[in-house]
Write a protein that holds these residues in place. Structure first.
Motif, short mmCIF file in Angstrom:
data_model
loop_
_atom_site.label_atom_id
_atom_site.label_comp_id
_atom_site.label_asym_id
_atom_site.label_seq_id
_atom_site.Cartn_x
_atom_site.Cartn_y
_atom_site.Cartn_z
N SER A 165 0.81 -1.22 0.00
CA SER A 165 0.00 0.00 0.00
C SER A 165 0.85 1.27 0.00
CB SER A 165 -0.93 0.02 1.21
OG SER A 165 -0.18 0.07 2.42
N GLU A 166 2.16 1.13 0.17
CA GLU A 166 3.07 2.28 0.18
C GLU A 166 3.90 2.36 -1.10
OE1 GLU A 166 3.39 4.58 2.82
OE2 GLU A 166 1.59 3.63 3.59
N ARG A 167 3.63 1.49 -2.06
CA ARG A 167 4.42 1.46 -3.29
C ARG A 167 3.93 2.53 -4.27
NH1 ARG A 167 7.75 -2.85 -4.62
NH2 ARG A 167 8.20 -1.47 -6.39
N ILE A 168 4.17 3.78 -3.90
CA ILE A 168 3.71 4.88 -4.74
C ILE A 168 4.48 4.94 -6.06
CG2 ILE A 168 2.92 6.25 -2.77
CD1 ILE A 168 5.43 7.96 -3.08
N ASP A 169 5.60 4.22 -6.14
CA ASP A 169 6.35 4.19 -7.38
C ASP A 169 5.60 3.46 -8.50
OD1 ASP A 169 6.79 1.90 -5.70
OD2 ASP A 169 8.33 1.22 -7.10
N ARG A 170 4.59 2.68 -8.13
CA ARG A 170 3.81 1.94 -9.12
C ARG A 170 2.70 2.80 -9.72
NH1 ARG A 170 3.23 -3.55 -5.43
NH2 ARG A 170 5.31 -4.40 -5.84
N ILE A 171 2.44 3.94 -9.11
CA ILE A 171 1.40 4.84 -9.61
C ILE A 171 2.02 5.82 -10.60
CG2 ILE A 171 -0.24 6.65 -8.94
CD1 ILE A 171 -0.34 5.27 -6.17
N LYS A 172 1.41 5.94 -11.74
CA LYS A 172 1.90 6.86 -12.78
C LYS A 172 1.02 8.11 -12.77
CE LYS A 172 4.76 3.60 -13.71
NZ LYS A 172 6.10 3.68 -13.08
N PRO A 173 1.45 9.15 -12.07
CA PRO A 173 0.61 10.35 -11.94
C PRO A 173 0.63 11.20 -13.21
CG PRO A 173 2.71 10.72 -10.88
CD PRO A 173 2.72 9.29 -11.34
N ASP A 174 -0.39 12.03 -13.33
CA ASP A 174 -0.43 13.00 -14.43
C ASP A 174 0.44 14.20 -14.10
OD1 ASP A 174 -2.62 11.73 -16.11
OD2 ASP A 174 -3.64 11.92 -14.19
N PHE A 175 0.54 14.52 -12.82
CA PHE A 175 1.36 15.65 -12.37
C PHE A 175 2.05 15.27 -11.06
CE2 PHE A 175 -2.30 17.50 -14.60
CZ PHE A 175 -1.64 18.21 -15.60
N VAL A 176 3.25 15.80 -10.88
CA VAL A 176 4.00 15.63 -9.63
C VAL A 176 4.27 17.01 -9.04
CG1 VAL A 176 6.11 14.81 -8.53
CG2 VAL A 176 5.09 13.50 -10.42
N ILE A 177 3.90 17.19 -7.78
CA ILE A 177 4.14 18.45 -7.09
C ILE A 177 5.14 18.20 -5.98
CG2 ILE A 177 3.12 20.17 -5.53
CD1 ILE A 177 0.56 19.98 -7.15
N HIS A 178 6.20 18.99 -5.95
CA HIS A 178 7.22 18.89 -4.89
C HIS A 178 6.87 19.92 -3.81
CE1 HIS A 178 9.82 16.08 -7.04
NE2 HIS A 178 9.45 16.73 -8.13
N ASN A 179 6.35 19.43 -2.72
CA ASN A 179 5.89 20.28 -1.63
C ASN A 179 7.06 20.60 -0.69
OD1 ASN A 179 4.29 21.65 0.21
ND2 ASN A 179 3.43 19.79 1.14
N ALA A 188 -0.46 27.22 -5.35
CA ALA A 188 -0.19 27.69 -6.72
C ALA A 188 0.11 26.52 -7.65
CB ALA A 188 0.98 28.67 -6.71
N ASP A 189 0.86 25.54 -7.16
CA ASP A 189 1.18 24.36 -7.96
C ASP A 189 -0.07 23.53 -8.25
OD1 ASP A 189 3.83 25.08 -7.98
OD2 ASP A 189 4.41 23.75 -6.35
N LEU A 190 -0.97 23.45 -7.26
CA LEU A 190 -2.23 22.74 -7.47
C LEU A 190 -3.07 23.44 -8.53
CD1 LEU A 190 -3.10 21.93 -3.75
CD2 LEU A 190 -2.69 20.23 -5.54
N ASP A 191 -3.13 24.77 -8.45
CA ASP A 191 -3.89 25.53 -9.45
C ASP A 191 -3.32 25.31 -10.85
OD1 ASP A 191 -5.78 26.64 -7.73
OD2 ASP A 191 -4.52 28.39 -7.27
N GLU A 192 -2.01 25.27 -10.95
CA GLU A 192 -1.38 25.05 -12.25
C GLU A 192 -1.74 23.67 -12.80
OE1 GLU A 192 3.05 25.03 -14.38
OE2 GLU A 192 2.86 25.43 -12.24
N ALA A 193 -1.68 22.66 -11.95
CA ALA A 193 -2.02 21.31 -12.38
C ALA A 193 -3.48 21.23 -12.80
CB ALA A 193 -1.74 20.31 -11.25
N MET A 194 -4.36 21.85 -12.02
CA MET A 194 -5.79 21.82 -12.36
C MET A 194 -6.06 22.57 -13.65
SD MET A 194 -7.09 19.87 -10.14
CE MET A 194 -8.80 20.08 -10.63
N ALA A 195 -5.37 23.69 -13.86
CA ALA A 195 -5.55 24.45 -15.10
C ALA A 195 -5.16 23.61 -16.32
CB ALA A 195 -4.73 25.73 -15.05
#
Length: 227
Positions: A165-179, A188-195
């Motif tokens: 359940s912690e293998r996030i490397d197996r998920i292929k996201p559409d966007f990656v945000i470095h918090n 702002a990064d969330l707004d950019e991804a949503m836009a």
């Protein structure tokens, strides 16, 4: 209708991001763990625990504390009910299918804890977007190889020894945000991804359709800074 999935380790900022998206875009949080939390709540109630205390253990300040009547933490119980029982004994798609079936026509919903590829697939089947949030210093909450798994991650960055359940490397996201900056930068990064997501919806939808109209509204919200 807007469907969003957030992925990332515990303490990466998923809840902060989810609350922002919920408030600004009206995307309702619909956690994929809601059914299993309800199951666990029934068990705790049967052991004499009061409702307010159950809520604290399941979602609040006691989530990392050992539940006296079970001898394990709420997080451990939820992870093992979700994976070892639900996915491994019942079916790999149990929770993803249950979550997806609970979405009504026109609903804008968000799974703010995507843990498996099929959960991301359920979001994309609804025309949604998956956002991975990474934050320095965060790490897997559960290991399957104990100290060896911890060593592999801490020293080599390998996820081989962590719980499935912690293998996030197996998920292929559409966007990656470095918090790794301020909360304002996260927003702002969330707004950019949503836009960018709404622009994609506009490009791939028929003019005048509900999807295109919804994307236009979403894009206008994303263009407005802050809440």
């Amino acid at each position: 209708m807007t469907v969003v999935g957030l992925a990332g380790f515990a303490q990466s900022g998923k809840t902060t991001a989810a609350l922002y998206l919920e408030k600004k875009y009206g995307i309702r949080r619909k956690h994929i763990a809601e059914p299993l939390r309800a199951m666990l709540a029934v068990l705790l109630q049967a052991n004499g625990m009061k409702a307010d205390e159950i809520t604290r253990y399941l979602e609040g300040d006691l989530k990392e504390q050992v539940i006296p009547c079970l001898g394990v933490t709420s997080r451990y119980a939820q992870i093992t009910i979700g994976t070892e029982w639900g996915r491994e004994l019942i079916g790999q798609d149990l929770w993803a299918n249950t979550w997806e079936r609970g979405i009504a026509e026109g609903d804008s919903v968000m799974n703010d804890s995507v843990r498996f590829p099929n959960e991301a697939d359920a979001i994309r089947r609804r025309g949604g977007v998956v956002i991975m949030i990474k934050r320095p210093g965060t790490k897997p909450a559960k290991l399957k190889w104990g100290k060896l798994g911890e060593f592999l991650y801490d020293k080599l960055g390998l996820l081989w020894g962590v719980h499935d359940s912690e293998r996030i490397d197996r998920i292929k996201p559409d966007f990656v945000i470095h918090n790794d900056a301020s909360v304002e930068q996260l927003y702002a990064d969330l707004d950019e991804a949503m836009a960018l997501h709404f622009k994609k919806v506009q490009r791939t939808s028929f003019a005048g359709s509900k999807a295109a109209a919804g994307a236009a509204v979403g894009l206008a919200l994303a263009s407005a800074s802050g809440l």
